[in-house]
Every structure is written in structure tokens, then in C-alpha cells.
Design an enzyme around this catalytic site. Structure first.
Site, PDB file in Angstrom:
ATOM      1  N   GLU A 175       0.755  -1.273   0.025  1.00 28.74           N
ATOM      2  CA  GLU A 175       0.102   0.117   0.025  1.00 28.74           C
ATOM      3  C   GLU A 175       0.818   1.344  -0.046  1.00 28.74           C
ATOM      4  O   GLU A 175       1.984   1.558   0.552  1.00 28.74           O
ATOM      5  CB  GLU A 175      -0.959  -0.073   1.128  1.00 28.74           C
ATOM      6  CG  GLU A 175      -2.099  -1.060   1.265  1.00 28.74           C
ATOM      7  CD  GLU A 175      -3.024  -1.087   2.511  1.00 28.74           C
ATOM      8  OE1 GLU A 175      -4.166  -1.296   2.010  1.00 28.74           O
ATOM      9  OE2 GLU A 175      -2.444  -1.144   3.386  1.00 28.74           O
ATOM     10  N   CYS A 220       3.493   8.583   1.394  1.00 28.17           N
ATOM     11  CA  CYS A 220       3.839   7.784   2.566  1.00 28.17           C
ATOM     12  C   CYS A 220       4.179   6.504   1.884  1.00 28.17           C
ATOM     13  O   CYS A 220       3.287   5.653   1.159  1.00 28.17           O
ATOM     14  CB  CYS A 220       2.734   7.459   3.718  1.00 28.17           C
ATOM     15  SG  CYS A 220       3.290   6.286   4.795  1.00 28.17           S
ATOM     16  N   CYS A 267       6.460  -7.110   7.104  1.00 28.79           N
ATOM     17  CA  CYS A 267       7.480  -6.426   7.740  1.00 28.79           C
ATOM     18  C   CYS A 267       8.327  -7.520   8.461  1.00 28.79           C
ATOM     19  O   CYS A 267       7.735  -8.537   8.789  1.00 28.79           O
ATOM     20  CB  CYS A 267       6.879  -5.400   8.869  1.00 28.79           C
ATOM     21  SG  CYS A 267       8.296  -4.551   9.581  1.00 28.79           S
ATOM     22  N   CYS A 308       6.052  -5.007  15.820  1.00 23.96           N
ATOM     23  CA  CYS A 308       5.741  -4.172  16.971  1.00 23.96           C
ATOM     24  C   CYS A 308       4.076  -4.148  17.203  1.00 23.96           C
ATOM     25  O   CYS A 308       3.347  -4.778  16.313  1.00 23.96           O
ATOM     26  CB  CYS A 308       5.697  -2.597  16.353  1.00 23.96           C
ATOM     27  SG  CYS A 308       7.682  -2.115  15.715  1.00 23.96           S
ATOM     28  N   CYS A 336       0.915  -2.298  15.701  1.00 24.08           N
ATOM     29  CA  CYS A 336       1.140  -2.109  14.268  1.00 24.08           C
ATOM     30  C   CYS A 336       0.473  -3.290  13.609  1.00 24.08           C
ATOM     31  O   CYS A 336       0.810  -4.455  13.666  1.00 24.08           O
ATOM     32  CB  CYS A 336       2.503  -1.891  13.888  1.00 24.08           C
ATOM     33  SG  CYS A 336       2.657  -1.477  12.046  1.00 24.08           S
ATOM     34  N   GLU A 365      10.040  -1.999   7.156  1.00 25.34           N
ATOM     35  CA  GLU A 365      11.181  -1.306   7.851  1.00 25.34           C
ATOM     36  C   GLU A 365      12.284  -0.873   6.846  1.00 25.34           C
ATOM     37  O   GLU A 365      13.061  -2.125   6.386  1.00 25.34           O
ATOM     38  CB  GLU A 365      11.790  -2.292   9.162  1.00 25.34           C
ATOM     39  CG  GLU A 365      12.999  -1.937   9.564  1.00 25.34           C
ATOM     40  CD  GLU A 365      13.221  -0.409  10.071  1.00 25.34           C
ATOM     41  OE1 GLU A 365      12.072  -0.220  11.110  1.00 25.34           O
ATOM     42  OE2 GLU A 365      13.808   0.261   9.693  1.00 25.34           O
ATOM     43  N   SER A 395      11.825   6.714   8.350  1.00 19.39           N
ATOM     44  CA  SER A 395      11.227   6.236   9.807  1.00 19.39           C
ATOM     45  C   SER A 395      11.746   4.862   9.962  1.00 19.39           C
ATOM     46  O   SER A 395      11.712   4.074   9.209  1.00 19.39           O
ATOM     47  CB  SER A 395       9.799   6.448   9.999  1.00 19.39           C
ATOM     48  OG  SER A 395       9.587   5.808  11.175  1.00 19.39           O
ATOM     49  N   ASN A 448      -3.930   4.254  16.299  1.00 20.88           N
ATOM     50  CA  ASN A 448      -4.864   4.156  15.240  1.00 20.88           C
ATOM     51  C   ASN A 448      -5.367   2.596  15.531  1.00 20.88           C
ATOM     52  O   ASN A 448      -4.451   1.604  15.429  1.00 20.88           O
ATOM     53  CB  ASN A 448      -4.602   4.403  13.819  1.00 20.88           C
ATOM     54  CG  ASN A 448      -4.157   5.871  13.612  1.00 20.88           C
ATOM     55  OD1 ASN A 448      -5.081   6.633  13.933  1.00 20.88           O
ATOM     56  ND2 ASN A 448      -2.982   6.218  13.141  1.00 20.88           N
ATOM     57  N   CYS A 450      -1.501   5.675  10.256  1.00 20.86           N
ATOM     58  CA  CYS A 450      -0.306   5.157  10.616  1.00 20.86           C
ATOM     59  C   CYS A 450      -0.699   3.952  11.206  1.00 20.86           C
ATOM     60  O   CYS A 450      -1.377   3.719  12.014  1.00 20.86           O
ATOM     61  CB  CYS A 450       0.397   5.578  11.863  1.00 20.86           C
ATOM     62  SG  CYS A 450       0.913   7.498  11.433  1.00 20.86           S
TER      63      CYS A 450
HETATM   64  N1  SAH Z   1       8.888   0.620   9.924  1.00 22.28           N
HETATM   65  C1  SAH Z   1       9.049   1.827  10.039  1.00 22.28           C
HETATM   66  C2  SAH Z   1       8.190   2.823   9.302  1.00 22.28           C
HETATM   67  C3  SAH Z   1       6.627   2.343   9.393  1.00 22.28           C
HETATM   68  S1  SAH Z   1       5.479   2.565  10.687  1.00 22.28           S
HETATM   69  C4  SAH Z   1       8.803   2.224  11.674  1.00 22.28           C
HETATM   70  O1  SAH Z   1       8.725   1.377  12.306  1.00 22.28           O
HETATM   71  O2  SAH Z   1       9.291   3.404  11.986  1.00 22.28           O
HETATM   72  C5  SAH Z   1       5.411   4.497  10.632  1.00 22.28           C
HETATM   73  C6  SAH Z   1       4.975   5.015  12.025  1.00 22.28           C
HETATM   74  O3  SAH Z   1       3.511   4.569  12.400  1.00 22.28           O
HETATM   75  C7  SAH Z   1       5.808   4.511  13.036  1.00 22.28           C
HETATM   76  O4  SAH Z   1       6.379   5.354  13.758  1.00 22.28           O
HETATM   77  C8  SAH Z   1       4.970   3.309  13.695  1.00 22.28           C
HETATM   78  O5  SAH Z   1       5.442   2.985  15.098  1.00 22.28           O
HETATM   79  C9  SAH Z   1       3.587   4.013  13.634  1.00 22.28           C
HETATM   80  N2  SAH Z   1       2.473   3.029  13.774  1.00 22.28           N
HETATM   81  C10 SAH Z   1       2.472   1.830  13.918  1.00 22.28           C
HETATM   82  N3  SAH Z   1       1.307   1.270  14.169  1.00 22.28           N
HETATM   83  C11 SAH Z   1       0.593   2.306  14.625  1.00 22.28           C
HETATM   84  C12 SAH Z   1      -0.836   2.574  15.084  1.00 22.28           C
HETATM   85  N4  SAH Z   1      -1.715   1.576  15.103  1.00 22.28           N
HETATM   86  N5  SAH Z   1      -1.222   3.686  15.618  1.00 22.28           N
HETATM   87  C13 SAH Z   1      -0.721   4.834  15.241  1.00 22.28           C
HETATM   88  N6  SAH Z   1       0.925   4.853  14.654  1.00 22.28           N
HETATM   89  C14 SAH Z   1       1.376   3.473  14.436  1.00 22.28           C
HETATM   90 FE1  SF4 Z   2       7.244  -2.772  11.037  1.00 20.13          FE
HETATM   91 FE2  SF4 Z   2       7.053  -0.410  11.599  1.00 20.13          FE
HETATM   92 FE3  SF4 Z   2       4.935  -2.045  11.867  1.00 20.13          FE
HETATM   93 FE4  SF4 Z   2       7.132  -2.228  13.671  1.00 20.13          FE
HETATM   94  S1  SF4 Z   2       5.903  -0.025  13.461  1.00 20.13           S
HETATM   95  S2  SF4 Z   2       5.787  -3.629  12.658  1.00 20.13           S
HETATM   96  S3  SF4 Z   2       8.783  -1.721  12.160  1.00 20.13           S
HETATM   97  S4  SF4 Z   2       6.011  -1.281  10.109  1.00 20.13           S
END
Ligand code: SAH
Ligand code: SF4
Length: 415
Positions: free
Chosen positions: A122, A135, A142, A146, A149, A213, A244, A345, A388
Site C-alpha cells: 500500500e 507515505c 514487515c 511491533c 502495528c 522497516e 522512519s 490508530n 499510521c
Molecule cells: N517501520 C518503520 C516505518 C513504518 S511505520 C517504523 O516502524 O518506524 C510508521 C509509523 O507509524 C511508526 O512510527 C510506527 O510506529 C507508527 N505506527 C504503527 N502502528 C501504529 C498505530 N496502530 N497507530 C499509530 N501509529 C502507528
Molecule cells: Fe514494522 Fe514499523 Fe510496523 Fe514495527 S511499526 S511492525 S517496524 S512497520
């Protein structure tokens, strides 16, 4: 078989289940998108042009591809009519395929895209009054998981190639009709056309914050961003690009040196226990190492601050003490930093809730009163799951138990 360059992952164990290879095109033609000028010249020479002609043609074609955004060799009007079919027989000008395009009630757009070998990923465009941010995704799925996420609940299917990464930016320019217009007359071999500016344009900024990532797909992300920054390519300034990372410490210095874009770090917690839980890469590269790498990040200064992303999770990381500890850490490492507070989110089955607006406000005040900028990010595109952490493509639906097993699997691979 073409194989994508996969970076050697530092540490004793590769943290990824080996990602799939890219399937070559069935018709044997080579996709030019994602290739730098010298590689295009090399391919032209291999296909029979003499060295001088190959170099000149590569320069012309590069300009048409990346600066003008043409998708058809026939549109390359300064290339002899007879040569255009010669090119079309051997090469293609690829774009990721659009599966669906959605528009949110707030104007945010999300595209579900597909690679030539059938994998979905996406891309999101977020228009604002003074800027437009694209974005971009770096992986299908990934490497990491996390806990908050949605993308983290997918397996890593494969790394995106440089062409698929820069292709997202090109597709966005197609969709927004933002390719520079004008004549190609008089393009000489050493002419330098650095005329593209962001004034008045919709797409002004790029964030590597889509799926994946980026620092676990370093070479491809670097090669793609070099094309985005090339003055005769997409010509976007590195100051308008932010990468990021969740904290892949060993690659951060190279990111600054070899790409030179702004850095955002997904910090999200200030104690080992909480960060280990919600950003599990912390078990491999801890907070001290991460903050030291930030303090050493090439190019960071008061004018170019590092952004710390901090997702607000109810009763998990949102106390006054957490805010004070965040300030203390930023001071301890003397970081030129700003903090981006991201309301969590939600997604189906997520194990957390968003902090209350009052809690977020108080947290922001504590950081702000310490002299550190701490804006709260307005969620965008939630109604189309474009915000996000909501990105996830149709991988198989997994039960909670399967998700836990996947998390363990990714964790074991991290060592
Ligand atoms: N993998 C990289 C970049 C993609 S995520 C990273 O983790 O930095 C982009 C941003 O969205 C990151 O800061 C991530 O932690 C945040 N993010 C992930 N899931 C989220 C959620 N459910 N609500 C808000 N932010 C979130
Ligand atoms: Fe991957 Fe970034 Fe999501 Fe963590 S926050 S699972 S590194 S996309």
C-alpha cells in the site's frame, strides 16, 4: 535468475525468515524503472550500442523516465523513430499495478498496489494546506512485529525493489498529474535541467513510513531514494524526505551518510520493559544504543532535528513520568529532537487502546514545557484504514494464537 540485493543483516542471526526472491518477467524484457543512469547505459551497450551512443541514449532515456514520467518509448521525441521500437522490444517502463484506489473523507488517498509477481502493498497520500506527503512502503509485510502495528502481524513476504519503491512516487505523480511539462528541444549531452521545484505542487514531501522497516531493506531504499533526489530525476530535495526506523541501530549511520535524509525514530517507550514489549527490536538494540546512534546521526542539527515518534497507548506509555523520562533522555543525549505524538490508530484485534485526549494533551504539555516541540499528529484517513499502523494487505487471516506464534518466530529470528 535476477536476485535482489539483500543487505547482510548485522548481528549473529539474520532477523528475517529469508524473503522471497523477485520473479523475473516472463517476456524477458528488463524494467528500466529503478535503474541508475550508468546501469541503463551498460544495458544499452550490452544490447549492441557503442559506448558513446549508449551513454547519450541513457541520458536521454533517464530524463524521459524520471523527469518527464513518460510510460511509453514512443513519447521520447528526441530519440529516432526507428530506435523506439528497438527499445520497446528489449525494455519496459514499469509501474506498480493499481489494484484499488480509495479516497478518505479528509482527502487522504490510499492505493492498494501490486508487484509484477503478484504481491500486494500500500501507498498513502496525505494532502495538507501547505504540503502533500506521500507515505511510501519499503517491504511487503514487515521484518518486525511491533505490537500496536497492523503491518507487524504480516509475515515479511519480500523486500520491494528500487523500481517498486521509486515506482510509488512515480505513480503518485501520474495520479496527481504532476510531471513537469515543456519541450525537450535543445537537450544537449551535458545540459543540466534542474528546473523542478516544489512550488505550487501537491506532492512535496516523502516519508518512508508505509509498510515495512526501511533499514532492513537498506540497499534498495537507498538506490530508490537516490533516484528521487537526483536533480535530473524526480528532483526532490533530501530535506523533504524522512525515513522512519523502529531502531535498526547498525544501519543508522549509513543511512545518514549514504542517503542523507531526515531521520524519524519510532521510540514509543522510555523504559526497557515497555519498549521490549511494544517494539521488540529493542531486545536486540536497546534504548541506550539507539539514543547514542541518534546522537551520532550524520547531518542532525538544530536546523535538521531528529523526529521521535511516540504512539499514545492508554495506560502503557502515557503517564506524566513517561513524559518526564522522555525529556530527560533527550537532554542526556543532547539530541536535537522534536517529538511527534501519534494517537494510536485501532485495527481489528489490536491489543491496545488509544490514550484519552486529556492524557495526550498533558503529555504534550510536559514535553513542550521542557522546550521540546511536541505536536500531536492528527490521524488521517482512518475511515479507509490509511492511518499510521493500519496498513495491511490480504495476507492470510490469522487467529490470536497464530499471531502470537508469528511474533515468537520473528523474535527468535532476531536472536
Ligand atoms: N517501520 C518503520 C516505518 C513504518 S511505520 C517504523 O516502524 O518506524 C510508521 C509509523 O507509524 C511508526 O512510527 C510506527 O510506529 C507508527 N505506527 C504503527 N502502528 C501504529 C498505530 N496502530 N497507530 C499509530 N501509529 C502507528
Ligand atoms: Fe514494522 Fe514499523 Fe510496523 Fe514495527 S511499526 S511492525 S517496524 S512497520
Amino acid at each position: 535468475m535476477t536476485s535482489i540485493p539483500i543487505m547482510p543483516i548485522p548481528g549473529h542471526v539474520d532477523p528475517v525468515p529469508v524473503p522471497r526472491d523477485v520473479t523475473p518477467r516472463a517476456d524477458g524484457r528488463v524494467d528500466l524503472i529503478g535503474l541508475p543512469r550508468p546501469r541503463i547505459a551498460e544495458l544499452f551497450a550490452e544490447a549492441g550500442l557503442d559506448a558513446k551512443a549508449a551513454k547519450l541514449r541513457a541520458k536521454q532515456v533517464f530524463h524521459w523516465l524520471y523527469h518527464r514520467g513518460v510510460t511509453d518509448f514512443d513519447a521520447m521525441t528526441d530519440i529516432a523513430k526507428t530506435m523506439r521500437p528497438w527499445l520497446a522490444e528489449r525494455f519496459v517502463i514499469g509501474r506498480p499495478e493499481i489494484v484499488t484506489a480509495q479516497v478518505s473523507s479528509d482527502g487522504t488517498r490510499k492505493w492498494l498496489l501490486q508487484t509484477a509477481d503478484g504481491h500486494d502493498f500500500e501507498m498513502v497520500f496525505i494532502p495538507d494546506a501547505d504540503r502533500g506527503t506521500l507515505c511510501v512502503s519499503s517491504q511487503v509485510g514487515c521484518t518486525l512485529n511491533c505490537r500496536f502495528c497492523h503491518t507487524g502481524t504480516m509475515r515479511l513476504v519480500r523486500n520491494l525493489t528500487p523500481g517498486e519503491i521509486v515506482g510509488q512516487v512515480m505513480l503518485a505523480r501520474d495520479a496527481l498529474s504532476e510531471w513537469p511539462k515543456g519541450s525537450m528541444a535543445g537537450l544537449e549531452e551535458d545540459e543540466d535541467e534542474r528546473t523542478y521545484t516544489s512550488d505550487g505542487r501537491l506532492l512535496t514531501n516523502i516519508v518512508m513510513m508505509g509498510m515495512g522497516e526501511p533499514l532492513y531493506n537498506f540497499d534498495n531504499v537507498r538506490d530508490a531514494l537516490k533516484l528521487v533526489m537526483d536533480g535530473d530525476g524526480l528532483a526532490l530535495s533530501k530535506r523533504r524526505i524522512t525515513l522512519s526506523t523502529s531502531g535498526v541501530v547498525p544501519m543508522m549511520e549509513r543511512c545518514g551518510e549514504e542517503i542523507g535524509v531526515n531521520l524519524a525514530v519510532s521510540l514509543h517507550a522510555v523504559t526497557k520493559d515497555v519498549r521490549d514489549e511494544i517494539v521488540p527490536i529493542n531486545r536486540k538494540f536497546g534504548l541506550d544504543q539507539l539514543l547514542q546512534a541518534c546522537s551520532d546521526y550524520p547531518g542532525a542539527s538544530n536546523a535538521r532535528r531528529i523526529t521521535f515518534e511516540y504512539v499514545m497507548l492508554k495506560d502503557k506509555n502515557d503517564s506524566d513520568d513517561d513524559a518526564r523520562e522522555l525529556v530527560r533522555l533527550i537532554r542526556q543525549y543532547k539530541l536535537p529532537a522534536k517529538v511527534n505524538l501519534i494517537p494510536f490508530n485501532p485495527w481489528p484485534g489490536a491489543p491496545y487502546e488509544c490514550s484519552t485526549p486529556e492524557r495526550i494533551k498533558r503529555f504534550a504539555e510536559i514535553v513542550f514545557e521542557a522546550g521540546i516541540s511536541a505536536p500531536v499528529r492528527t490521524p488521517r484517513g482512518r475511515d479507509i484504514d490509511a492511518a499510521c499502523g493500519q496498513l495491511k494487505t490480504a495476507a492470510q487471516k490469522m487467529s490470536r494464537a497464530e499471531l502470537d506464534r508469528l511474533a515468537d518466530e520473528k523474535q527468535a529470528a532476531l536472536g
